[in-house]
Design a protein around this motif. Sequence first.
Motif, PDB file in Angstrom:
ATOM      1  N   ASP A  29     -32.998 -72.118  75.452  1.00  0.00           N
ATOM      2  CA  ASP A  29     -32.363 -73.093  76.019  1.00  0.00           C
ATOM      3  C   ASP A  29     -30.867 -72.325  76.944  1.00  0.00           C
ATOM      4  OD1 ASP A  29     -34.094 -74.798  75.087  1.00  0.00           O
ATOM      5  OD2 ASP A  29     -32.564 -75.828  73.692  1.00  0.00           O
ATOM      6  N   ILE A  30     -30.706 -71.626  76.330  1.00  0.00           N
ATOM      7  CA  ILE A  30     -29.822 -71.065  77.264  1.00  0.00           C
ATOM      8  C   ILE A  30     -30.158 -70.101  78.145  1.00  0.00           C
ATOM      9  CG2 ILE A  30     -27.860 -69.523  76.962  1.00  0.00           C
ATOM     10  CD1 ILE A  30     -26.864 -70.537  74.474  1.00  0.00           C
ATOM     11  N   LEU A  31     -30.990 -69.258  77.646  1.00  0.00           N
ATOM     12  CA  LEU A  31     -31.992 -68.550  79.110  1.00  0.00           C
ATOM     13  C   LEU A  31     -32.674 -69.026  79.849  1.00  0.00           C
ATOM     14  CD1 LEU A  31     -32.757 -65.551  76.546  1.00  0.00           C
ATOM     15  CD2 LEU A  31     -30.733 -65.561  77.943  1.00  0.00           C
ATOM     16  N   ALA A  32     -32.993 -70.237  79.932  1.00  0.00           N
ATOM     17  CA  ALA A  32     -33.277 -71.529  80.925  1.00  0.00           C
ATOM     18  C   ALA A  32     -32.443 -71.869  81.546  1.00  0.00           C
ATOM     19  CB  ALA A  32     -35.073 -71.665  79.700  1.00  0.00           C
ATOM     20  N   ASP A  33     -31.256 -72.168  81.674  1.00  0.00           N
ATOM     21  CA  ASP A  33     -31.249 -73.028  81.865  1.00  0.00           C
ATOM     22  C   ASP A  33     -29.746 -72.294  83.374  1.00  0.00           C
ATOM     23  OD1 ASP A  33     -29.150 -75.413  82.113  1.00  0.00           O
ATOM     24  OD2 ASP A  33     -27.893 -75.450  80.725  1.00  0.00           O
ATOM     25  N   PHE A  34     -29.710 -72.961  83.995  1.00  0.00           N
ATOM     26  CA  PHE A  34     -29.087 -72.795  85.070  1.00  0.00           C
ATOM     27  C   PHE A  34     -28.183 -71.644  85.301  1.00  0.00           C
ATOM     28  CE2 PHE A  34     -31.120 -76.715  86.656  1.00  0.00           C
ATOM     29  CZ  PHE A  34     -32.136 -76.517  87.477  1.00  0.00           C
TER      30      PHE A  34
END
Length: 596
Positions: free
Chosen positions: A269-274
């Motif tokens: 989720d962190i890597l896919a966030d803006f």
Amino acid sequence: MDGIFFLMLRRLRAPIVMLIAIYGIAVLGLVLIPGVDDQGRPYHIDFFHAFYFISYTATSIGFGEIPYPFTYQQRLWVLCCIYLAVTGWAYAIGSIFGLMRDETLRKAIAQARFRRKVRQLAEPFYLICGYGQTARLLCKVLDDLDIRFVIIEQREERVNEIALADFRFDTPCYAGDAANPEILKIAGIEHPQCIGILAITGNEEANLAIAIGAYVLRPKLLSICRSRNQSVADNMASFGANKVINLFQTVGRKFSRRLQQPQVTRVCDILADFPGNPIVEEPSPPVGHWVIVGYGRFGAAVHGSLLRAGCTVTVIDPEPQAQLAPAEFIQALGVEAASLKAAGIERAVGLLVSHDHDANNLSALATAREINPQLFTVARQNLTHNHLLFEAFKPNITSIRAQIIAHECLRAMENPLLAEAMALILQQSEDWAAEFLPQLHQLCAGQVPEIWRVRFNAQNTSAVHAMLAQPTPPLQIGHYTHDALNHGDTLRCVALLHRHAGVDQLLPASSTRLQFGDEVLFIGDHHARLAHTAVQENIGLLDYIRTGEEQPQGWLFRRWAQWQQERRRERQRNRELDQERDPAAAAANTPPNENA
């Protein structure tokens, strides 16, 4: 522009013909009517002077009577010509103003301006079809990353919003149907700088048509499409779409991973966030009895995930659901206390509200919390502008449709290696993820890091120099942690993935040697990304991070340094030859600093 010119001629045909006729009659009459010269002799004015006089008289400028004062007959004719010309010009000017309000001409001018802007783009750009909530979020992130984009939106009022958006670049935008291949060509799908197309309109059929058009016009172009129906998604994939985003399947997979692999899911989720967003901790959903209010495709996706995790689920929905057992379903809206209690909200550990209307979701959430304040709540937010209401209710997890799709699009756009890295991360253990999470938090001081790729190929000038022209010392991944812009500092970045000969390695060691053709996926702050970009373009900076010594800049200084290096090598060879002939004398002649 030719089309606009001929369109204007067609619309102004009658006024132009009328003005030509008025001028022709006025000039002819002035030529035929005799006058008197300064000697009292009769004369006829020639066509040139007649046209000259009518030109400035008809436009109310007035320079007097030429070449001689007019007779009463000439002045009477000129008086008639003045009123005729005023009437003709009034008609022509009115037609011109009416033409400016013509919708066809306005669209033609807008299309020509849009085509010119797209043709002049000299940087890589994405073609975004649709400017809804998802596109607004995505465009803001792309603008922050200095990535250009072109927008096609069918609704003109949304196109007008783009002009008011605070983008750093002058964004080309056009109100048209992106499902039309001609519009795609005008928008630059065949432009050499176009690196991808996103079909994220709210119409699935339009997205499918865009996918087909992109496959026909640019078969190898990166294509990202949004879909809600699995059959449409399969159809899109058959036409070469590199990434098909099914919102409800994405939500189901994400929720299932939250239940089974909370730490690993947090890393993804962190890597896919803006990039730049603060890293927010989200608790993991508990296992037990759950109540789902609203059983659309969104609720059905989460329902399957909960069952696979061993949870019991009761569904509340105003429409009958034949696929659910009677003991697991209550037909009601779910906003009243009676239906929630009948579903077991008092003993439930979690609540999911997933109606298509935010008002119903908030109402059900408020009622359920009054009955059971300890509930773990998951709320579906349909409209982005309702974020203040959901922030006030503070559900444990807020699932925003636009953000989910935007995250998936960004993941596919940023880098092909990111998808491979995500797949490898999902195969890791919870302990591995728990050790990596603190490093992610420290990397950018609690903010989502940026992600970029460094390719060591022929386009990378420094890589050609370091690996082919001067391979000593060998280039390693650890060298890219040195700051070439601020000498002596360490960059805040981590090599997430190393690809060599088609083999991917997650979190490679800093001593890993880089070879020609390798690719490395880095995560870190914006300064580290700029430093890596500078290293790829400057051989001197790459030599500095390899050796720790500043290399001379400029042709003259490089030649001087090369000459000195050759002299040192020559002296070294001479000493070696002397040592072979007379070791004692060679040792005595060796300078002390060189012996040291």
